[in-house]
Enzyme design. Structure first.
Site, PDB file in Angstrom:
ATOM      1  N   GLY A  12       0.783  -1.236   0.000  1.00  0.00           N
ATOM      2  CA  GLY A  12       0.000   0.000   0.000  1.00  0.00           C
ATOM      3  C   GLY A  12       0.810   1.279   0.000  1.00  0.00           C
ATOM      4  N   ASN A 108      -4.580   2.900 -13.407  1.00  0.00           N
ATOM      5  CA  ASN A 108      -3.609   1.932 -12.892  1.00  0.00           C
ATOM      6  C   ASN A 108      -2.212   2.532 -12.916  1.00  0.00           C
ATOM      7  OD1 ASN A 108      -2.673  -0.725 -12.043  1.00  0.00           O
ATOM      8  ND2 ASN A 108      -1.841  -0.932 -14.125  1.00  0.00           N
ATOM      9  N   HIS A 110       1.695   1.423 -13.315  1.00  0.00           N
ATOM     10  CA  HIS A 110       2.528   0.283 -13.719  1.00  0.00           C
ATOM     11  C   HIS A 110       3.992   0.695 -13.575  1.00  0.00           C
ATOM     12  CE1 HIS A 110       3.660  -3.428 -15.720  1.00  0.00           C
ATOM     13  NE2 HIS A 110       4.488  -2.716 -16.444  1.00  0.00           N
TER      14      HIS A 110
HETATM   15  C1  GRF Z   1       5.037  -2.492  -6.430  1.00  0.00           C
HETATM   16  O1  GRF Z   1       5.733  -3.481  -7.177  1.00  0.00           O
HETATM   17  C2  GRF Z   1       4.750  -1.334  -7.315  1.00  0.00           C
HETATM   18  O2  GRF Z   1       5.825  -1.134  -8.227  1.00  0.00           O
HETATM   19  C3  GRF Z   1       3.523  -1.747  -8.043  1.00  0.00           C
HETATM   20  O3  GRF Z   1       2.780  -2.546  -7.103  1.00  0.00           O
HETATM   21  C4  GRF Z   1       3.676  -3.066  -6.108  1.00  0.00           C
HETATM   22  C5  GRF Z   1       3.278  -2.781  -4.686  1.00  0.00           C
HETATM   23  O4  GRF Z   1       2.848  -1.477  -4.585  1.00  0.00           O
HETATM   24  N1  GRF Z   1       2.760  -0.610  -8.482  1.00  0.00           N
HETATM   25  P1  GRF Z   1       2.175  -0.943  -3.205  1.00  0.00           P
HETATM   26  O5  GRF Z   1       3.318  -0.708  -2.242  1.00  0.00           O
HETATM   27  O6  GRF Z   1       1.240  -2.018  -2.698  1.00  0.00           O
HETATM   28  O7  GRF Z   1       1.488   0.324  -3.595  1.00  0.00           O
END
Ligand code: GRF
Length: 208
Positions: A12, A108, A110
């Site tokens: 998160g 989204n 990415h």
């Molecule tokens: C990470 O690999 C990020 O690069 C991708 O989702 C994964 C976890 O993100 N967007 P988060 O810390 O849960 O936001």
């Protein structure tokens, strides 16, 4: 004031960036009203609770089929009266029925410069492993609208990040998150809530 529902699956940190941006006033015309996790116990849920944001868990393993899962997710999104859906580290694929109902209202993040290192199987650390394996000198992150093509929707914002000689996938992932993801995701959400993103002929444009 738009209702923002954030879909999560993991730590998160992108959700945290959105929460911080709402608190600091970067996101003025939207409010995170619900966080839905595809996984029980995701730390993202703790971040939401710490900020008095409603949480829901709609776990894929609780449903027999993908159709049932997406049906439950669609019902929840309707109940939450989501005006904007943000996928922040969300690891499930969104079904076509949801994409159709929320056309150009699902964003989204990415962790690469699309069209590089994206599509089925390119998520999380795998993206950075492939970037290092290829030997690119620049990578980054992309915020895009979600379409029926995985990572194929209209690009809203991108931000480049340098790849360094001694990078490991973990070091590179962290740099991409800190320098790119956590910057452009809140920015894109703020632009959307301010009505400054227009889509024409499958491409997204930021209005002045
Ligand atoms: C990470 O690999 C990020 O690069 C991708 O989702 C994964 C976890 O993100 N967007 P988060 O810390 O849960 O936001």
């Amino acid at each position: 004031m738009l209702n923002i529902t954030v879909l999560v699956s993991g730590s998160g940190t992108n959700l945290q960036a959105l929460i911080d941006a709402q608190k600091s006033g970067v996101i003025k015309n939207g409010r995170i009203t619900c966080v839905i996790s595809s996984k029980d116990g995701a730390y993202a849920l703790e971040r939401a609770k710490q900020n008095n944001i409603k949480v829901r868990v709609i776990s894929k393993k609780s449903f027999k089929t993908t159709e049932e899962y997406n049906g439950a997710l669609l019902s929840a999104l309707r109940e939450e009266k989501a005006d904007l859906i943000v996928l922040a580290g969300f690891l499930s694929i969104i079904g076509d029925e949801i994409i159709k109902e929320y056309e150009n209202r699902i964003i989204n993040i990415h962790p690469s410069l699309i069209p590089s290192f994206c599509g089925p199987g390119f998520y999380g650390l795998h993206v950075h492993e492939q970037a290092l394996k290829y030997g690119v000198k620049v990578t980054g992150a992309t915020v895009h609208f979600v379409s029926s093509v995985v990572d194929g929707g209209a690009i809203i914002l991108q931000k480049a990040v340098e790849v360094k000689n001694d990078d490991t996938p973990e070091i590179l992932q962290r740099r991409v998150m800190e320098q790119a993801e956590w910057v452009i995701l809140p920015w894109a959400v703020a632009l959307f809530c301010d009505g400054k993103i227009k889509v024409k002929d499958g491409k997204a444009y930021i209005m002045p």
